[in-house]
Design a protein around this motif. Structure first.
Motif, PDB file in Angstrom:
ATOM      1  N   MET A   1       0.843  -1.181   0.000  1.00  0.00           N
ATOM      2  CA  MET A   1       0.000   0.000   0.000  1.00  0.00           C
ATOM      3  C   MET A   1       0.887   1.243   0.000  1.00  0.00           C
ATOM      4  SD  MET A   1      -3.034   0.892   2.577  1.00  0.00           S
ATOM      5  CE  MET A   1      -2.492   1.982   3.844  1.00  0.00           C
ATOM      6  N   ALA A   2       0.609   2.143  -0.853  1.00  0.00           N
ATOM      7  CA  ALA A   2       1.393   3.374  -0.928  1.00  0.00           C
ATOM      8  C   ALA A   2       0.855   4.391   0.066  1.00  0.00           C
ATOM      9  CB  ALA A   2       1.341   3.932  -2.334  1.00  0.00           C
ATOM     10  N   TRP A   3       1.717   5.340   0.429  1.00  0.00           N
ATOM     11  CA  TRP A   3       1.311   6.369   1.388  1.00  0.00           C
ATOM     12  C   TRP A   3       0.107   7.159   0.912  1.00  0.00           C
ATOM     13  CZ3 TRP A   3       1.967   6.465   6.199  1.00  0.00           C
ATOM     14  CH2 TRP A   3       3.159   6.105   6.799  1.00  0.00           C
ATOM     15  N   TYR A   4       0.039   7.447  -0.370  1.00  0.00           N
ATOM     16  CA  TYR A   4      -1.048   8.296  -0.858  1.00  0.00           C
ATOM     17  C   TYR A   4      -2.420   7.690  -0.603  1.00  0.00           C
ATOM     18  CZ  TYR A   4      -0.787   5.260  -4.970  1.00  0.00           C
ATOM     19  OH  TYR A   4      -0.758   4.186  -5.807  1.00  0.00           O
ATOM     20  N   ASP A   5      -2.473   6.393  -0.343  1.00  0.00           N
ATOM     21  CA  ASP A   5      -3.751   5.752  -0.042  1.00  0.00           C
ATOM     22  C   ASP A   5      -4.273   6.108   1.345  1.00  0.00           C
ATOM     23  OD1 ASP A   5      -3.786   4.498  -2.491  1.00  0.00           O
ATOM     24  OD2 ASP A   5      -2.899   2.645  -1.724  1.00  0.00           O
ATOM     25  N   ASN A   6      -3.362   6.453   2.270  1.00  0.00           N
ATOM     26  CA  ASN A   6      -3.800   6.627   3.649  1.00  0.00           C
ATOM     27  C   ASN A   6      -3.041   7.731   4.394  1.00  0.00           C
ATOM     28  OD1 ASN A   6      -5.680   5.790   5.492  1.00  0.00           O
ATOM     29  ND2 ASN A   6      -4.376   4.234   6.406  1.00  0.00           N
ATOM     30  N   ILE A   7      -2.389   8.619   3.689  1.00  0.00           N
ATOM     31  CA  ILE A   7      -1.553   9.623   4.347  1.00  0.00           C
ATOM     32  C   ILE A   7      -2.362  10.569   5.226  1.00  0.00           C
ATOM     33  CG2 ILE A   7      -1.549  11.277   2.430  1.00  0.00           C
ATOM     34  CD1 ILE A   7       1.432  10.416   4.708  1.00  0.00           C
ATOM     35  N   VAL A   8      -3.564  10.909   4.825  1.00  0.00           N
ATOM     36  CA  VAL A   8      -4.387  11.818   5.627  1.00  0.00           C
ATOM     37  C   VAL A   8      -4.723  11.182   6.970  1.00  0.00           C
ATOM     38  CG1 VAL A   8      -6.590  13.047   5.752  1.00  0.00           C
ATOM     39  CG2 VAL A   8      -5.282  13.030   3.620  1.00  0.00           C
ATOM     40  N   ALA A   9      -5.062   9.918   6.964  1.00  0.00           N
ATOM     41  CA  ALA A   9      -5.382   9.221   8.214  1.00  0.00           C
ATOM     42  C   ALA A   9      -4.163   9.139   9.120  1.00  0.00           C
ATOM     43  CB  ALA A   9      -5.909   7.823   7.915  1.00  0.00           C
ATOM     44  N   VAL A  10      -2.996   8.915   8.543  1.00  0.00           N
ATOM     45  CA  VAL A  10      -1.769   8.834   9.347  1.00  0.00           C
ATOM     46  C   VAL A  10      -1.430  10.196   9.931  1.00  0.00           C
ATOM     47  CG1 VAL A  10       0.711   8.359   9.280  1.00  0.00           C
ATOM     48  CG2 VAL A  10      -0.883   6.825   8.123  1.00  0.00           C
ATOM     49  N   ARG A  11      -1.526  11.227   9.133  1.00  0.00           N
ATOM     50  CA  ARG A  11      -1.243  12.580   9.645  1.00  0.00           C
ATOM     51  C   ARG A  11      -2.222  12.968  10.747  1.00  0.00           C
ATOM     52  NH1 ARG A  11       0.322  16.091   4.266  1.00  0.00           N
ATOM     53  NH2 ARG A  11       2.342  15.088   3.926  1.00  0.00           N
ATOM     54  N   SER A  12      -3.476  12.624  10.580  1.00  0.00           N
ATOM     55  CA  SER A  12      -4.479  12.925  11.608  1.00  0.00           C
ATOM     56  C   SER A  12      -4.181  12.155  12.895  1.00  0.00           C
ATOM     57  CB  SER A  12      -5.876  12.579  11.111  1.00  0.00           C
ATOM     58  OG  SER A  12      -6.229  13.400  10.034  1.00  0.00           O
ATOM     59  N   ALA A  13      -3.829  10.882  12.753  1.00  0.00           N
ATOM     60  CA  ALA A  13      -3.508  10.071  13.931  1.00  0.00           C
ATOM     61  C   ALA A  13      -2.272  10.615  14.637  1.00  0.00           C
ATOM     62  CB  ALA A  13      -3.286   8.616  13.521  1.00  0.00           C
ATOM     63  N   HIS A  14      -1.292  11.045  13.869  1.00  0.00           N
ATOM     64  CA  HIS A  14      -0.080  11.615  14.457  1.00  0.00           C
ATOM     65  C   HIS A  14      -0.420  12.886  15.233  1.00  0.00           C
ATOM     66  CE1 HIS A  14       4.123  13.507  13.909  1.00  0.00           C
ATOM     67  NE2 HIS A  14       4.099  12.763  14.996  1.00  0.00           N
ATOM     68  N   ALA A  15      -1.259  13.738  14.660  1.00  0.00           N
ATOM     69  CA  ALA A  15      -1.674  14.960  15.356  1.00  0.00           C
ATOM     70  C   ALA A  15      -2.430  14.633  16.639  1.00  0.00           C
ATOM     71  CB  ALA A  15      -2.535  15.822  14.430  1.00  0.00           C
ATOM     72  N   ARG A  16      -3.309  13.631  16.582  1.00  0.00           N
ATOM     73  CA  ARG A  16      -4.044  13.226  17.793  1.00  0.00           C
ATOM     74  C   ARG A  16      -3.087  12.685  18.855  1.00  0.00           C
ATOM     75  NH1 ARG A  16      -7.770  11.584  13.904  1.00  0.00           N
ATOM     76  NH2 ARG A  16      -6.970   9.450  13.880  1.00  0.00           N
ATOM     77  N   ALA A  17      -2.090  11.934  18.418  1.00  0.00           N
ATOM     78  CA  ALA A  17      -1.106  11.385  19.360  1.00  0.00           C
ATOM     79  C   ALA A  17      -0.331  12.505  20.044  1.00  0.00           C
ATOM     80  CB  ALA A  17      -0.152  10.443  18.638  1.00  0.00           C
ATOM     81  N   LEU A  18       0.066  13.503  19.277  1.00  0.00           N
ATOM     82  CA  LEU A  18       0.812  14.621  19.857  1.00  0.00           C
ATOM     83  C   LEU A  18      -0.035  15.389  20.864  1.00  0.00           C
ATOM     84  CD1 LEU A  18       2.640  15.925  16.665  1.00  0.00           C
ATOM     85  CD2 LEU A  18       3.663  14.709  18.605  1.00  0.00           C
ATOM     86  N   ARG A  19      -1.299  15.627  20.523  1.00  0.00           N
ATOM     87  CA  ARG A  19      -2.199  16.323  21.465  1.00  0.00           C
ATOM     88  C   ARG A  19      -2.422  15.496  22.725  1.00  0.00           C
ATOM     89  NH1 ARG A  19      -4.834  17.822  16.836  1.00  0.00           N
ATOM     90  NH2 ARG A  19      -6.360  16.155  17.022  1.00  0.00           N
ATOM     91  N   ALA A  20      -2.640  14.209  22.552  1.00  0.00           N
ATOM     92  CA  ALA A  20      -2.864  13.333  23.706  1.00  0.00           C
ATOM     93  C   ALA A  20      -1.619  13.296  24.588  1.00  0.00           C
ATOM     94  CB  ALA A  20      -3.225  11.929  23.237  1.00  0.00           C
ATOM     95  N   GLU A  21      -0.464  13.299  23.967  1.00  0.00           N
ATOM     96  CA  GLU A  21       0.779  13.293  24.736  1.00  0.00           C
ATOM     97  C   GLU A  21       0.904  14.569  25.565  1.00  0.00           C
ATOM     98  OE1 GLU A  21       5.528  12.634  23.886  1.00  0.00           O
ATOM     99  OE2 GLU A  21       4.099  12.352  22.262  1.00  0.00           O
ATOM    100  N   GLU A  22       0.589  15.702  24.970  1.00  0.00           N
ATOM    101  CA  GLU A  22       0.633  16.977  25.692  1.00  0.00           C
ATOM    102  C   GLU A  22      -0.304  16.972  26.895  1.00  0.00           C
ATOM    103  OE1 GLU A  22      -0.365  19.963  22.858  1.00  0.00           O
ATOM    104  OE2 GLU A  22       1.576  19.847  21.843  1.00  0.00           O
ATOM    105  N   GLU A  23      -1.416  16.270  26.764  1.00  0.00           N
ATOM    106  CA  GLU A  23      -2.421  16.218  27.824  1.00  0.00           C
ATOM    107  C   GLU A  23      -2.215  15.055  28.786  1.00  0.00           C
ATOM    108  OE1 GLU A  23      -6.191  16.286  25.831  1.00  0.00           O
ATOM    109  OE2 GLU A  23      -5.737  18.161  24.809  1.00  0.00           O
ATOM    110  N   GLY A  24      -1.156  14.268  28.555  1.00  0.00           N
ATOM    111  CA  GLY A  24      -0.869  13.140  29.439  1.00  0.00           C
ATOM    112  C   GLY A  24      -1.808  11.960  29.255  1.00  0.00           C
ATOM    113  N   MET A  25      -2.460  11.897  28.114  1.00  0.00           N
ATOM    114  CA  MET A  25      -3.394  10.798  27.829  1.00  0.00           C
ATOM    115  C   MET A  25      -2.613   9.707  27.087  1.00  0.00           C
ATOM    116  SD  MET A  25      -6.644  13.173  26.712  1.00  0.00           S
ATOM    117  CE  MET A  25      -7.497  11.806  25.998  1.00  0.00           C
ATOM    118  N   TRP A  26      -1.824   8.957  27.844  1.00  0.00           N
ATOM    119  CA  TRP A  26      -0.855   8.045  27.252  1.00  0.00           C
ATOM    120  C   TRP A  26      -1.483   6.874  26.514  1.00  0.00           C
ATOM    121  CZ3 TRP A  26       3.523  10.127  26.432  1.00  0.00           C
ATOM    122  CH2 TRP A  26       3.934  11.172  27.257  1.00  0.00           C
TER     123      TRP A  26
END
Length: 77
Positions: free
Chosen positions: A1-26
């Motif tokens: 599977m190439a990145w272009y198939d799912n890059i938006v979902a990965v970027r969104s998940a990465h952003a959610r992970a960063l926000r959760a990390e800032e909030e201590g939601m491990w």
């Protein structure tokens, strides 16, 4: 599977992970980084795999799960 198939979902998940990390939601952080790692493996992107494995190792370390932290840290090497 190439990145272009799912890059938006990965970027969104990465952003959610960063926000959760800032909030201590491990558990949310780990969930989102696991998704990113899985997608990186599917895309066969070694650099992304190492990055998300390192992030998971750090998150598990903060949660006190040292064996899981070591497992993901070893993927970086």
């Amino acid at each position: 599977m190439a990145w272009y198939d799912n890059i938006v979902a990965v970027r969104s998940a990465h952003a959610r992970a960063l926000r959760a990390e800032e909030e201590g939601m491990w558990h949310v952080t780990v969930q989102q980084y696991l998704f990113c790692l899985e997608q990186s493996k599917l895309a066969d992107d070694d650099q992304a795999v190492r990055y998300f494995a390192a992030q998971l190792g750090r998150a598990y370390n903060r949660m006190g799960f040292s064996s899981k932290a070591r497992y993901y840290t070893q993927l970086v090497r």
